[in-house]
Write a protein that holds these residues in place. Structure first.
Motif, PDB file in Angstrom:
ATOM      1  N   HIS A 154       3.837   3.661  -4.797  1.00  0.00           N
ATOM      2  CA  HIS A 154       3.285   2.577  -3.988  1.00  0.00           C
ATOM      3  C   HIS A 154       2.647   3.086  -2.702  1.00  0.00           C
ATOM      4  CE1 HIS A 154       7.292   3.579  -2.729  1.00  0.00           C
ATOM      5  NE2 HIS A 154       7.095   2.971  -1.566  1.00  0.00           N
ATOM      6  N   GLN A 155       2.898   4.379  -2.357  1.00  0.00           N
ATOM      7  CA  GLN A 155       2.286   4.914  -1.138  1.00  0.00           C
ATOM      8  C   GLN A 155       0.783   5.092  -1.332  1.00  0.00           C
ATOM      9  OE1 GLN A 155       4.084   8.648  -0.296  1.00  0.00           O
ATOM     10  NE2 GLN A 155       5.916   7.751   0.601  1.00  0.00           N
ATOM     11  N   LYS A 156       0.108   5.415  -0.230  1.00  0.00           N
ATOM     12  CA  LYS A 156      -1.319   5.740  -0.349  1.00  0.00           C
ATOM     13  C   LYS A 156      -1.444   7.191  -0.839  1.00  0.00           C
ATOM     14  CE  LYS A 156      -3.150   1.925   1.303  1.00  0.00           C
ATOM     15  NZ  LYS A 156      -2.856   0.834   0.396  1.00  0.00           N
ATOM     16  N   LEU A 157      -2.427   7.404  -1.705  1.00  0.00           N
ATOM     17  CA  LEU A 157      -2.555   8.715  -2.349  1.00  0.00           C
ATOM     18  C   LEU A 157      -2.669   9.862  -1.334  1.00  0.00           C
ATOM     19  CD1 LEU A 157      -2.924  10.403  -4.915  1.00  0.00           C
ATOM     20  CD2 LEU A 157      -5.345   9.851  -4.862  1.00  0.00           C
ATOM     21  N   PHE A 158      -3.528   9.674  -0.308  1.00  0.00           N
ATOM     22  CA  PHE A 158      -3.744  10.789   0.614  1.00  0.00           C
ATOM     23  C   PHE A 158      -2.456  11.129   1.381  1.00  0.00           C
ATOM     24  CE2 PHE A 158      -5.250  13.062   4.352  1.00  0.00           C
ATOM     25  CZ  PHE A 158      -6.086  13.990   3.755  1.00  0.00           C
ATOM     26  N   SER A 159      -1.695  10.090   1.805  1.00  0.00           N
ATOM     27  CA  SER A 159      -0.448  10.381   2.534  1.00  0.00           C
ATOM     28  C   SER A 159       0.541  11.060   1.596  1.00  0.00           C
ATOM     29  CB  SER A 159       0.243   9.132   3.078  1.00  0.00           C
ATOM     30  OG  SER A 159      -0.622   8.112   3.265  1.00  0.00           O
ATOM     31  N   HIS A 160       0.563  10.612   0.337  1.00  0.00           N
ATOM     32  CA  HIS A 160       1.473  11.207  -0.640  1.00  0.00           C
ATOM     33  C   HIS A 160       1.167  12.701  -0.799  1.00  0.00           C
ATOM     34  CE1 HIS A 160       3.857  11.499  -4.304  1.00  0.00           C
ATOM     35  NE2 HIS A 160       2.809  11.983  -4.940  1.00  0.00           N
ATOM     36  N   VAL A 161      -0.112  13.015  -0.998  1.00  0.00           N
ATOM     37  CA  VAL A 161      -0.510  14.417  -1.180  1.00  0.00           C
ATOM     38  C   VAL A 161      -0.194  15.212   0.088  1.00  0.00           C
ATOM     39  CG1 VAL A 161      -2.532  15.916  -1.515  1.00  0.00           C
ATOM     40  CG2 VAL A 161      -2.272  13.846  -2.894  1.00  0.00           C
ATOM     41  N   SER A 162      -0.368  14.576   1.247  1.00  0.00           N
ATOM     42  CA  SER A 162      -0.142  15.260   2.530  1.00  0.00           C
ATOM     43  C   SER A 162       1.326  15.645   2.719  1.00  0.00           C
ATOM     44  CB  SER A 162      -0.582  14.385   3.703  1.00  0.00           C
ATOM     45  OG  SER A 162      -1.940  14.072   3.545  1.00  0.00           O
ATOM     46  N   ARG A 163       2.227  14.976   2.002  1.00  0.00           N
ATOM     47  CA  ARG A 163       3.644  15.359   2.105  1.00  0.00           C
ATOM     48  C   ARG A 163       3.891  16.706   1.447  1.00  0.00           C
ATOM     49  NH1 ARG A 163       6.844  11.157  -0.731  1.00  0.00           N
ATOM     50  NH2 ARG A 163       8.296  12.883  -0.782  1.00  0.00           N
ATOM     51  N   TYR A 164       3.069  17.060   0.485  1.00  0.00           N
ATOM     52  CA  TYR A 164       3.274  18.324  -0.238  1.00  0.00           C
ATOM     53  C   TYR A 164       2.452  19.469   0.367  1.00  0.00           C
ATOM     54  CZ  TYR A 164       5.476  15.468  -3.815  1.00  0.00           C
ATOM     55  OH  TYR A 164       6.307  14.604  -4.471  1.00  0.00           O
ATOM     56  N   PHE A 165       1.272  19.138   0.895  1.00  0.00           N
ATOM     57  CA  PHE A 165       0.371  20.188   1.368  1.00  0.00           C
ATOM     58  C   PHE A 165       0.018  19.954   2.835  1.00  0.00           C
ATOM     59  CE2 PHE A 165      -0.511  19.377  -3.182  1.00  0.00           C
ATOM     60  CZ  PHE A 165      -0.030  20.588  -3.687  1.00  0.00           C
ATOM     61  N   LYS A 166       0.010  21.051   3.604  1.00  0.00           N
ATOM     62  CA  LYS A 166      -0.192  20.930   5.053  1.00  0.00           C
ATOM     63  C   LYS A 166      -1.654  21.145   5.442  1.00  0.00           C
ATOM     64  CE  LYS A 166       4.172  20.455   5.289  1.00  0.00           C
ATOM     65  NZ  LYS A 166       4.358  19.152   4.652  1.00  0.00           N
ATOM     66  N   THR A 167      -2.392  21.893   4.621  1.00  0.00           N
ATOM     67  CA  THR A 167      -3.764  22.212   5.023  1.00  0.00           C
ATOM     68  C   THR A 167      -4.733  21.141   4.533  1.00  0.00           C
ATOM     69  OG1 THR A 167      -3.939  23.525   3.027  1.00  0.00           O
ATOM     70  CG2 THR A 167      -3.509  24.736   5.044  1.00  0.00           C
ATOM     71  N   ASP A 168      -5.751  20.957   5.336  1.00  0.00           N
ATOM     72  CA  ASP A 168      -6.816  20.011   5.007  1.00  0.00           C
ATOM     73  C   ASP A 168      -7.424  20.360   3.633  1.00  0.00           C
ATOM     74  OD1 ASP A 168      -8.787  18.028   5.814  1.00  0.00           O
ATOM     75  OD2 ASP A 168     -10.166  19.734   5.921  1.00  0.00           O
ATOM     76  N   LYS A 169      -7.540  21.659   3.359  1.00  0.00           N
ATOM     77  CA  LYS A 169      -8.204  22.084   2.118  1.00  0.00           C
ATOM     78  C   LYS A 169      -7.415  21.637   0.891  1.00  0.00           C
ATOM     79  CE  LYS A 169     -10.674  26.006   4.021  1.00  0.00           C
ATOM     80  NZ  LYS A 169     -10.813  27.446   4.137  1.00  0.00           N
ATOM     81  N   LEU A 170      -6.096  21.882   0.893  1.00  0.00           N
ATOM     82  CA  LEU A 170      -5.326  21.497  -0.295  1.00  0.00           C
ATOM     83  C   LEU A 170      -5.167  19.983  -0.381  1.00  0.00           C
ATOM     84  CD1 LEU A 170      -2.588  24.252  -0.723  1.00  0.00           C
ATOM     85  CD2 LEU A 170      -4.891  24.140  -1.673  1.00  0.00           C
ATOM     86  N   ARG A 171      -5.125  19.326   0.769  1.00  0.00           N
ATOM     87  CA  ARG A 171      -5.050  17.856   0.723  1.00  0.00           C
ATOM     88  C   ARG A 171      -6.291  17.295   0.042  1.00  0.00           C
ATOM     89  NH1 ARG A 171      -2.410  16.606   6.702  1.00  0.00           N
ATOM     90  NH2 ARG A 171      -0.329  17.277   6.102  1.00  0.00           N
ATOM     91  N   LYS A 172      -7.431  17.880   0.339  1.00  0.00           N
ATOM     92  CA  LYS A 172      -8.670  17.432  -0.326  1.00  0.00           C
ATOM     93  C   LYS A 172      -8.599  17.764  -1.822  1.00  0.00           C
ATOM     94  CE  LYS A 172     -11.915  17.988   3.563  1.00  0.00           C
ATOM     95  NZ  LYS A 172     -12.711  18.969   4.286  1.00  0.00           N
ATOM     96  N   ALA A 173      -8.201  19.014  -2.111  1.00  0.00           N
ATOM     97  CA  ALA A 173      -8.252  19.492  -3.499  1.00  0.00           C
ATOM     98  C   ALA A 173      -7.328  18.714  -4.439  1.00  0.00           C
ATOM     99  CB  ALA A 173      -7.901  20.985  -3.543  1.00  0.00           C
ATOM    100  N   PHE A 174      -6.260  18.098  -3.875  1.00  0.00           N
ATOM    101  CA  PHE A 174      -5.327  17.393  -4.762  1.00  0.00           C
ATOM    102  C   PHE A 174      -5.348  15.871  -4.583  1.00  0.00           C
ATOM    103  CE2 PHE A 174      -3.672  21.741  -4.768  1.00  0.00           C
ATOM    104  CZ  PHE A 174      -3.651  21.952  -6.144  1.00  0.00           C
ATOM    105  N   SER A 175      -6.342  15.361  -3.856  1.00  0.00           N
ATOM    106  CA  SER A 175      -6.383  13.895  -3.687  1.00  0.00           C
ATOM    107  C   SER A 175      -7.678  13.255  -4.179  1.00  0.00           C
ATOM    108  CB  SER A 175      -6.180  13.532  -2.210  1.00  0.00           C
ATOM    109  OG  SER A 175      -7.295  13.949  -1.451  1.00  0.00           O
TER     110      SER A 175
END
Ligand SMILES: Cc1cc2nc3c(=O)[nH]c(=O)nc-3n(C[C@H](O)[C@H](O)[C@H](O)COP(=O)(O)OP(=O)(O)OC[C@H]3O[C@@H](n4cnc5c(N)ncnc54)[C@H](O)[C@@H]3O)c2cc1C
Length: 483
Positions: A154-175
């Protein structure tokens, strides 16, 4: 694609089927350009969940792997960042972990947790995808719902991905995957990270000849099985009398009788343009106007007199300011100042798509749909310039002098060619919670007997695998009702 799959399924079940297609060539958004020795897929190029195609073929007594030749891609994508660096998203978890560590030391373990969470969402979510809905209680599976909540769906996808990855690059790559459903990762439910899982863990495929070779094979099967295909045959009205479908009237004035009609055209367009208002109490214009529509896209197809063996088959480039790019597309519906885009270099896997020593490149930049007021006559050259300048930085500083053929396709073309509502690209209706599963328009009209829907506008939704499932679901319903 949904219409053809349904035609094959219904014919196999013994129905007489006629397919009426507005365009000179079938395929809809999955179309092809063949010119000057170049062959381009115009629409989809990323084939995941291949088993949905395997199932169609198996159900009609065929084996897709005997008729077409598929290659599994690895990596799935090369992701380019604004600073010129890149990461390859491999489908081997060991290789992917290595690549992830290179961008964010220590992230490998969190990658496995993220993929594991995606696997759970996939297993639970597919139960809501592969079913026909009649009543809201069909949605009620308390155990699956509870388990899904525990995966933070139910969370927002970008915040969810941000819990696993700290860098802007990986947050983009997995969202970014939610964009394939016409949704910004900042607005999309974390539920849709199941697509990231399906993409990375279940594999990505390329059929020799490109995606359109699947359409061509479906057309060959239609011919063998006795389905009538009429191109250049736009339907102007679905004829309804006494609360039931009687057939269709074409733009030429010709009337064709039918016991049932399955519309594969955009669902909101079908209701608004083809069904007279007095027959659709459940979908009056004001309801259709209030719905949320997905994004569009600008496409640039390039034929080049050289090849790029150092590139990958699929690549993505993300704008430096990811959020500004997504807000322009989805919120303000204005032209992004720095376009993100998908870059497809299929000649690396399939040299038959271009003359010897030549190659094709396909660029797709998500763009606002026509609900914004972008003037595409002036915007198209600007976007083309942005894309070519980026390509010069990422791929080849001399790229422009190697272009020997090119064509573009804009949101205006989607509306004109396919009757895509508001010029949407991937599909018409966005996949917010209240336009998904039971809440997405159903594949049977509630107030008109004999009118059914297939394709991205009904459930499960957007993308080739979902459209394949949609064809299966509507056929199951029709077979039950017309036994
Ligand atoms: C650029 C692009 C890239 C994409 N990339 C991917 C990808 O990589 N992977 C993926 O899985 N999906 C991708 N998609 C999404 C996918 O292509 C679509 O969701 C899917 O093909 C939609 O199929 P459909 O059967 O719902 O109908 P459509 O393709 O929308 O076909 C509808 C058909 O109805 C016809 N029609 C409309 N009005 C009438 C009328 N009045 N009379 C007769 N005919 C009419 C149209 O001409 C069209 O042929 C992409 C789409 C686009 C455009």
């Amino acid at each position: 694609m949904g219409g053809l799959a349904t035609a094959l399924r219904l014919r196999h079940a013994g129905f007489d089927v006629t397919v009426l297609e507005k365009q000179p060539r079938p395929g809809g958004r999955s179309n092809v350009i063949e010119e000057n020795g170049f062959r381009f897929d115009m629409g989809p190029t990323i084939l995941v969940m291949k088993e949905t195609f395997d199932t169609l073929y198996r159900d009609i007594g065929q084996d897709i792997d005997e008729r077409l030749s598929f290659t599994r891609l690895d990596p799935n994508y090369r992701v380019y960042f604004h600073d010129g660096t890149h990461i390859d998203l491999h489908n081997s978890m060991a290789d992917l972990a290595e690549a992830v560590k290179g961008v964010e030391p220590g992230a490998a373990e969190r990658l496995f947790q993220f993929i594991g969470a995606g696997a759970k969402k996939y297993a639970l979510g597919m139960d809501f995808v592969t079913r026909n809905y009649d009543r809201i209680t069909d949605l009620a599976n308390p155990l699956a719902g509870w388990k899904l909540l525990r995966t933070d769906s139910h969370q927002k996808l970008f915040s969810h991905v941000s819990r696993y990855f700290k860098t802007d690059k990986l947050r983009k790559a997995f969202s970014f995957h939610s964009m394939f459903l016409g949704l910004s990762p900042f607005d999309s439910l974390a539920m849709y990270s199941l697509i990231t899982y399906a993409d990375l863990a279940l594999g990505m495929w390329y059929p020799q000849g490109g995606i359109y070779s699947i359409i061509e094979d479906m057309l060959a099967l239609a011919d063998e099985m006795g389905v009538t295909i009429c191109t250049d045959s736009p339907v102007e009205e679905i004829i309804i009398r006494d609360g039931g479908v009687k057939g269709v009237r074409l733009a030429s004035g010709q009337e064709m009788q039918a016991d049932l009609v399955v519309s594969n055209a955009d669902l909101p367009y079908t209701y608004k343009a083809l069904v007279p208002a007095e027959y659709r109490q459940h979908y009056p214009d004001r309801r259709l106007d209030r719905m949320e529509y997905a994004c569009s896209g600008y496409l640039l197809y390039l034929g080049l007199d050289r090849t790029y063996p150092e590139m990958q088959h699929q690549a993505l480039y993300f704008a430096e300011d990811y959020r500004a790019n997504l807000d322009a597309i989805f919120k303000t519906r204005t032209l992004p100042t720095d376009a993100s885009f998908h870059l497809n270099n299929p000649t690396i896997t399939d040299p038959s798509l271009a003359p010897d020593g030549h190659s094709v490149l396909y660029l797709l930049a998500p763009m606002p749909n026509l609900q914004g007021d972008v003037d595409w006559a002036t915007a198209a050259p600007q976007v083309r310039e942005q894309l070519l300048s980026q390509l010069e930085k990422l791929v080849d500083p001399d790229l422009r002098q190697h272009i020997v053929w090119e064509r573009e396709f804009t949101p205006v073309d989607f509306e004109r060619d396919y009757n895509a509502v508001h010029g949407t690209a991937f599909g018409s209706l966005a996949h917010g919670l209240f336009q998904s599963a039971y809440f997405r328009p159903h594949n049977k009209a509630r107030d008109i007997d004999g009118l059914y829907f297939v394709g991205q506008g009904t459930y499960p939704g957007i993308g080739m695998p979902m459209v394949m499932i949609s064809a299966d679901l509507v056929t199951e319903r029709i077979k039950n009702e017309w036994r």
